[in-house]
Motif scaffolding. Structure first.
Motif: not given
Length: 240
Positions: A164-170
């Motif tokens: 979720l964190v990775v997809s959030h910042f991408r």
């Protein structure tokens, strides 16, 4: 020959857009929160009927377990999960339409996991496995089951949190803002589903029945209302 739309056609188009916006802003929330109010009223009468041990009349009708929002498979739980499912479907559609909206696809997966846990009784199955491995004599002990719930959801956070964190910042700025709003809603939902449930488990059998019933009703009400607010937020994100 005149090009463009006639004043009448423009007026019709503007009126139609205004009607759709009004339905979105007023009608859907009114319907969903009205259903919430009806179901929570039935839940109240369920607990009241049990407290007075009603065997006939109005209160006795709601004594059936399907009106107990604290139980798996109850009408309240099914409606709450239906809202989460609709929210997940909308988020998948938004993800497909917005190139930088991959975080919405991840949130859809989160909602599906929440629904699957209750329908497939995942953390209950985990409890059985732990009982078999540790030979615990009384797995029905409420505080112990609450700890198992925390363990299960802690594991889910460890697995899905980084994704979720990775997809959030991408994702794009607007999508990150929408994701933050969804996180806020899910955090409040967890306060009721885990926090209030944990407090209720801790006082189970150690306080007055009325207090325990009030805590169960608070948990049920909080979860249902937040799920409704979550669906409305997702619907608003889809319109932006």
């Amino acid at each position: 020959m005149l090009t463009g739309h006639s004043p009448r056609r423009r007026w019709f188009g503007e009126s139609r857009s205004g009607f759709v916006a009004a339905v979105r802003v007023f009608f859907f929330p009114a319907v969903l929160f009205s259903v919430d109010a009806i179901l929570l009223s039935a839940n109240f009468w369920h607990h009241y009927g049990n407290m007075i041990n009603a065997t006939k009349g109005f209160s006795s009708f709601f004594r059936h377990f399907s009106w107990n929002g604290d139980l798996d498979g109850s009408i309240i739980e099914l409606f709450g999960h239906f809202q989460l499912l609709v929210a997940a479907i909308i988020l998948i559609r938004v993800w497909a339409l917005q190139p930088r909206g991959r975080v919405y696809g991840t949130w859809a997966l989160v909602f599906v996991v929440i629904i699957a846990d209750d329908f497939l009784r995942l953390h209950e199955r985990l409890s059985v496995k732990i009982d078999e491995g540790l030979c615990i004599s009384d797995l029905s002990d409420a505080p112990f089951c609450s700890v198992l719930d925390l363990t299960f959801w802690g594991f889910c956070v460890m697995v899905m949190g980084p994704v979720l964190v990775v997809s959030h910042f991408r994702s794009g700025p607007a999508q990150r803002r929408g994701s933050s709003h969804l996180l806020a809603h899910v955090f409040v939902l967890s306060l009721f589903a885990v926090g209030v449930d944990g407090v209720n488990a801790a006082i189970n059998g150690r306080s007055h029945d009325g207090i325990e019933t009030a805590m169960v009703f608070l948990e049920t009400s909080g979860e249902l209302i937040v799920m409704t607010a979550l669906l409305l937020k997702v619907q608003k994100l889809s319109a932006s």
